[in-house]
Design a protein around this motif. Structure first.
Motif, short mmCIF file in Angstrom:
data_model
loop_
_atom_site.label_atom_id
_atom_site.label_comp_id
_atom_site.label_asym_id
_atom_site.label_seq_id
_atom_site.Cartn_x
_atom_site.Cartn_y
_atom_site.Cartn_z
N VAL A 125 0.83 -1.20 0.00
CA VAL A 125 0.00 0.00 0.00
C VAL A 125 0.87 1.25 0.00
N ARG A 126 0.35 2.28 -0.65
CA ARG A 126 0.94 3.62 -0.62
C ARG A 126 -0.17 4.59 -0.28
N THR A 127 0.16 5.64 0.40
CA THR A 127 -0.85 6.65 0.74
C THR A 127 -0.37 8.01 0.23
N THR A 128 -1.35 8.86 -0.04
CA THR A 128 -1.02 10.17 -0.56
C THR A 128 -2.06 11.20 -0.13
N ASP A 129 -1.61 12.42 -0.06
CA ASP A 129 -2.48 13.55 0.25
C ASP A 129 -1.80 14.79 -0.29
N ILE A 130 -2.56 15.83 -0.50
CA ILE A 130 -1.99 17.09 -0.99
C ILE A 130 -1.20 17.80 0.11
N PHE A 131 -1.53 17.47 1.37
CA PHE A 131 -0.84 18.07 2.51
C PHE A 131 0.10 17.06 3.15
N PRO A 132 1.21 17.51 3.73
CA PRO A 132 2.11 16.57 4.41
C PRO A 132 1.39 15.91 5.59
N GLN A 133 1.65 14.63 5.78
CA GLN A 133 1.04 13.87 6.87
C GLN A 133 2.12 13.05 7.56
N GLN A 134 1.80 12.54 8.72
CA GLN A 134 2.71 11.68 9.47
C GLN A 134 2.12 10.27 9.51
N PRO A 135 2.53 9.40 8.58
CA PRO A 135 1.96 8.06 8.54
C PRO A 135 2.54 7.19 9.66
N PRO A 136 1.83 6.13 10.00
CA PRO A 136 2.38 5.18 10.96
C PRO A 136 3.51 4.39 10.31
N ALA A 137 4.34 3.77 11.11
CA ALA A 137 5.44 2.95 10.60
C ALA A 137 4.90 1.88 9.67
N GLY A 138 5.60 1.68 8.55
CA GLY A 138 5.21 0.64 7.61
C GLY A 138 4.20 1.05 6.57
N VAL A 139 3.76 2.32 6.60
CA VAL A 139 2.80 2.81 5.61
C VAL A 139 3.46 3.96 4.84
N PRO A 140 3.89 3.68 3.61
CA PRO A 140 4.53 4.73 2.81
C PRO A 140 3.56 5.87 2.49
N PHE A 141 4.08 7.08 2.52
CA PHE A 141 3.29 8.28 2.21
C PHE A 141 4.08 9.18 1.28
N PHE A 142 3.40 9.80 0.32
CA PHE A 142 4.01 10.85 -0.49
C PHE A 142 2.98 11.92 -0.78
N ARG A 143 3.47 13.15 -0.91
CA ARG A 143 2.58 14.26 -1.26
C ARG A 143 2.29 14.21 -2.74
N ASP A 144 1.02 14.37 -3.07
CA ASP A 144 0.61 14.40 -4.47
C ASP A 144 -0.78 15.03 -4.54
N ASP A 145 -1.05 15.67 -5.64
CA ASP A 145 -2.36 16.24 -5.90
C ASP A 145 -3.09 15.31 -6.84
N VAL A 146 -4.16 14.69 -6.38
CA VAL A 146 -4.87 13.70 -7.19
C VAL A 146 -5.41 14.29 -8.49
N CYS A 147 -5.56 15.60 -8.56
CA CYS A 147 -6.06 16.23 -9.79
C CYS A 147 -4.95 16.52 -10.79
N THR A 148 -3.71 16.51 -10.34
CA THR A 148 -2.54 16.60 -11.23
C THR A 148 -1.50 15.62 -10.71
N PRO A 149 -1.82 14.33 -10.77
CA PRO A 149 -0.97 13.33 -10.12
C PRO A 149 0.32 13.03 -10.86
N ASP A 150 1.30 12.55 -10.11
CA ASP A 150 2.53 12.01 -10.67
C ASP A 150 2.24 10.54 -10.96
N LEU A 151 1.88 10.24 -12.19
CA LEU A 151 1.43 8.90 -12.56
C LEU A 151 2.47 7.81 -12.30
N THR A 152 3.74 8.17 -12.32
CA THR A 152 4.77 7.16 -12.08
C THR A 152 4.67 6.56 -10.69
N ARG A 153 4.08 7.27 -9.76
CA ARG A 153 3.93 6.78 -8.39
C ARG A 153 2.84 5.71 -8.25
N TYR A 154 2.00 5.56 -9.25
CA TYR A 154 0.84 4.68 -9.15
C TYR A 154 0.91 3.46 -10.07
#
Length: 133
Positions: A44-73
């Motif tokens: 699993v990967r998680t994303t949000d437009i704002f920075p977040q603090q994920p729990p250990a073991g859950v990758p997070f990256f900043r991205d805007d779903v309306c202009t996404p970085d497709l390589t991340r998905y």
């Protein structure tokens, strides 16, 4: 809050039973579904437009779903969201189509987008707006 736990438990079980990889968009501060599926071995990967603090073991990256970085998905079987703002839904569907991943959303209350997609009843009502198959 007990109701939210039920929603997240049902959604998590559905993902665990049907997917090997997933990306949660618009995660906000609620990593419950992502954490549960990660613990069950779903990549699993998680994303949000704002920075977040994920729990250990859950990758997070900043991205805007309306202009996404497709390589991340790429190589993701499922793009999902839990109670996204209705204005995000067209972007989430477009992202899923762009990377050929299923798109499943748990809406806030009785919201739906357009005709509501295919209904999945897994203890809660999920809406599948795109299928990769």
């Amino acid at each position: 809050m007990g109701n939210y736990k039920h929603i997240e438990e049902c959604f998590s079980r559905y993902i665990i039973g049907n997917y090997q990889s997933a990306a949660e968009v618009g995660v906000g501060r609620n990593f419950t579904v992502a954490e549960r599926i990660a613990c069950a071995g779903v990549a699993v990967r998680t994303t949000d437009i704002f920075p977040q603090q994920p729990p250990a073991g859950v990758p997070f990256f900043r991205d805007d779903v309306c202009t996404p970085d497709l390589t991340r998905y790429h190589d993701t079987e499922l793009i999902y969201a839990v109670r996204p703002g209705i204005e995000m839904v067209p972007c989430i569907i477009a992202l899923a189509r762009s990377v050929n991943a299923d798109c499943i959303i748990y809406h806030l209350g009785n919201e739906i987008y357009e005709r509501g997609g295919r209904i999945i009843d897994c203890g809660v009502v999920l809406h599948q707006y795109y299928s990769r198959t």
